[in-house]
Design an enzyme around this catalytic site. Sequence first.
Site, mmCIF file in Angstrom:
data_model
loop_
_atom_site.group_PDB
_atom_site.id
_atom_site.type_symbol
_atom_site.label_atom_id
_atom_site.label_comp_id
_atom_site.label_asym_id
_atom_site.label_seq_id
_atom_site.Cartn_x
_atom_site.Cartn_y
_atom_site.Cartn_z
ATOM 1 N N GLY A 218 -15.821 -48.816 75.159
ATOM 2 C CA GLY A 218 -15.825 -48.053 74.370
ATOM 3 C C GLY A 218 -17.057 -47.603 74.422
ATOM 4 O O GLY A 218 -16.571 -46.399 73.715
ATOM 5 N N SER A 219 -17.434 -48.155 73.851
ATOM 6 C CA SER A 219 -19.019 -47.898 73.223
ATOM 7 C C SER A 219 -20.333 -46.987 73.987
ATOM 8 O O SER A 219 -21.087 -45.937 73.935
ATOM 9 C CB SER A 219 -20.073 -48.767 72.768
ATOM 10 N N MET B 7 -11.015 -60.003 80.176
ATOM 11 C CA MET B 7 -12.103 -60.543 79.329
ATOM 12 C C MET B 7 -13.676 -60.234 79.749
ATOM 13 O O MET B 7 -13.982 -61.306 80.144
ATOM 14 C CB MET B 7 -11.961 -61.172 78.162
ATOM 15 N N HIS C 153 -3.546 -52.596 75.089
ATOM 16 C CA HIS C 153 -4.505 -54.044 74.899
ATOM 17 C C HIS C 153 -3.639 -55.050 73.831
ATOM 18 O O HIS C 153 -4.540 -55.000 72.857
ATOM 19 C CB HIS C 153 -5.937 -54.023 75.508
ATOM 20 N N ASP D 298 -7.062 -51.096 71.619
ATOM 21 C CA ASP D 298 -6.830 -51.800 71.936
ATOM 22 C C ASP D 298 -6.438 -51.801 70.601
ATOM 23 O O ASP D 298 -6.660 -51.806 69.274
ATOM 24 C CB ASP D 298 -8.720 -52.069 71.705
ATOM 25 N N MET E 111 -5.498 -55.056 67.161
ATOM 26 C CA MET E 111 -5.921 -56.352 66.639
ATOM 27 C C MET E 111 -5.049 -57.152 65.664
ATOM 28 O O MET E 111 -4.945 -55.750 64.609
ATOM 29 C CB MET E 111 -7.526 -55.970 66.734
ATOM 30 N N SER F 183 -12.142 -46.647 75.707
ATOM 31 C CA SER F 183 -11.167 -47.908 74.947
ATOM 32 C C SER F 183 -11.516 -46.062 73.451
ATOM 33 O O SER F 183 -13.327 -46.741 73.144
ATOM 34 C CB SER F 183 -12.237 -48.786 74.646
ATOM 35 N N ASP G 194 -13.054 -55.641 80.539
ATOM 36 C CA ASP G 194 -13.350 -54.580 79.283
ATOM 37 C C ASP G 194 -13.909 -55.876 78.308
ATOM 38 O O ASP G 194 -14.394 -56.606 78.536
ATOM 39 C CB ASP G 194 -11.685 -55.108 78.590
ATOM 40 N N GLY G 195 -14.743 -54.645 78.382
ATOM 41 C CA GLY G 195 -16.454 -55.557 77.526
ATOM 42 C C GLY G 195 -17.836 -54.948 77.828
ATOM 43 O O GLY G 195 -18.328 -56.038 78.827
ATOM 44 N N GLY G 196 -18.400 -54.801 77.385
ATOM 45 C CA GLY G 196 -19.539 -54.286 77.132
ATOM 46 C C GLY G 196 -20.372 -53.459 79.325
ATOM 47 O O GLY G 196 -20.985 -53.944 78.987
ATOM 48 N N HIS H 192 -7.410 -46.445 76.999
ATOM 49 C CA HIS H 192 -7.619 -47.714 76.381
ATOM 50 C C HIS H 192 -7.254 -48.349 75.064
ATOM 51 O O HIS H 192 -7.683 -47.651 74.184
ATOM 52 C CB HIS H 192 -8.620 -48.977 77.290
ATOM 53 N N GLY I 28 -12.267 -58.886 70.349
ATOM 54 C CA GLY I 28 -12.753 -58.809 69.041
ATOM 55 C C GLY I 28 -13.779 -57.358 68.325
ATOM 56 O O GLY I 28 -13.164 -56.991 67.104
ATOM 57 N N PHE I 29 -14.852 -57.164 69.030
ATOM 58 C CA PHE I 29 -14.807 -55.977 68.601
ATOM 59 C C PHE I 29 -15.385 -55.277 69.770
ATOM 60 O O PHE I 29 -15.283 -55.991 70.689
ATOM 61 C CB PHE I 29 -16.571 -56.779 67.889
ATOM 62 N N GLY I 30 -16.072 -54.209 69.656
ATOM 63 C CA GLY I 30 -16.984 -52.654 70.838
ATOM 64 C C GLY I 30 -18.530 -53.742 70.689
ATOM 65 O O GLY I 30 -18.608 -53.755 69.411
ATOM 66 N N GLY I 31 -18.806 -53.447 71.457
ATOM 67 C CA GLY I 31 -20.465 -52.949 71.681
ATOM 68 C C GLY I 31 -21.145 -54.080 71.519
ATOM 69 O O GLY I 31 -22.372 -54.383 71.565
ATOM 70 N N MET J 56 -4.859 -57.862 71.559
ATOM 71 C CA MET J 56 -5.035 -59.148 70.925
ATOM 72 C C MET J 56 -3.998 -59.537 70.096
ATOM 73 O O MET J 56 -4.976 -59.252 68.673
ATOM 74 C CB MET J 56 -6.625 -58.483 70.567
#
Length: 228
Positions: free
Chosen positions: A204-205, A144, A74, A43, A45, A17, A182-184, A41, A149-152, A76
Amino acid sequence: MTARDPGEVGALRVAPSILSADFGRLGACVAEVDAETDWLHVDVMDGHFVPNVSLGPPVVASLRRYSERFFDCHLMVSEPGRFLEAFARAGADGCTVHVEVGGTDALIDQMRGLGLRVGLAANPDTPFAAVEPYLARIDLLLVMTVVPGFGGQSFMGEVMDKVAAARAAIDAGRLALDLEVDGGIDPVTAPRAVAAGANVLVAGSAIFSRPDPLGAAGALRAAAAAAR
Ligand code: DX5
Ligand code: ZN
C-alpha cells in the site's frame, strides 16, 4: 459477473493495496498503477475485527469501471459470511477471510458457491497449524506481515518462518495455492518474503504514498523478481 483470470498459480504478483490511495480520486489512482498491477488488493475493515473501518461493496462496484484487474478482496471483518454475496455481486474476483473468525469450512463452501477464488488469512500471532488443515481447499493463503488494521506499519520479519513453513507444505503437497504477504512490503522487505516463499506481494504505502506510484510498483516488482 464473470471472475477475471487470476493468472498462473505461484507466479510473482504485485498487488497494490488501495488502502493507501487517495480515496477522493480512487479511480485515477488505480488506473495510474494499472501497468504494474497484477491483482488489485481491496482492504475491507469493519471496525470490529480490526480497530478501523475502510470500504464496502459499493466501492468495489465503482472501481470495476476503472480496472479490469483481478480484485483480491481482503475481508478483515468478524462476520464475512454476511457480506460475501454482496462482494461477489459487486465484482470481487477473490475474497480472503481470516481464520481467526472461525467457521472456516462453511466460509470456504460459501465462497466456492459464489464462484469466488478462495483465500484464507492468518494474523502474525496465529500459528501455521491453524491454517494447515485448509490448504488443500483454498486458492490463496495470506500470511499477514503486520497486525491488520492500518497501512504504513513496519514489516514483521519474524513471520518469515511461517511463510517458509507454508511454502514447504505447498510444495510437499504439490498444492495449487498462492502464498501472499501483506503489510510493510517494500523493495527492501519484498525480497525477504519472496526468499521465504511468498509469490503475491501486497503493498500500500510503498506504492500509493510515493510521488511516482507506477515507478514504485515497478521497483517493487524488480526487487522481488531478483529474489526468485
Ligand atoms: C493492513 C492491510 C494491508 C495494508 C498494507 O491491515 O491488510 O493491505 O493496506 O499497507 P502497507 O503496505 O502500507 O503496510
Ligand atoms: Zn490487506
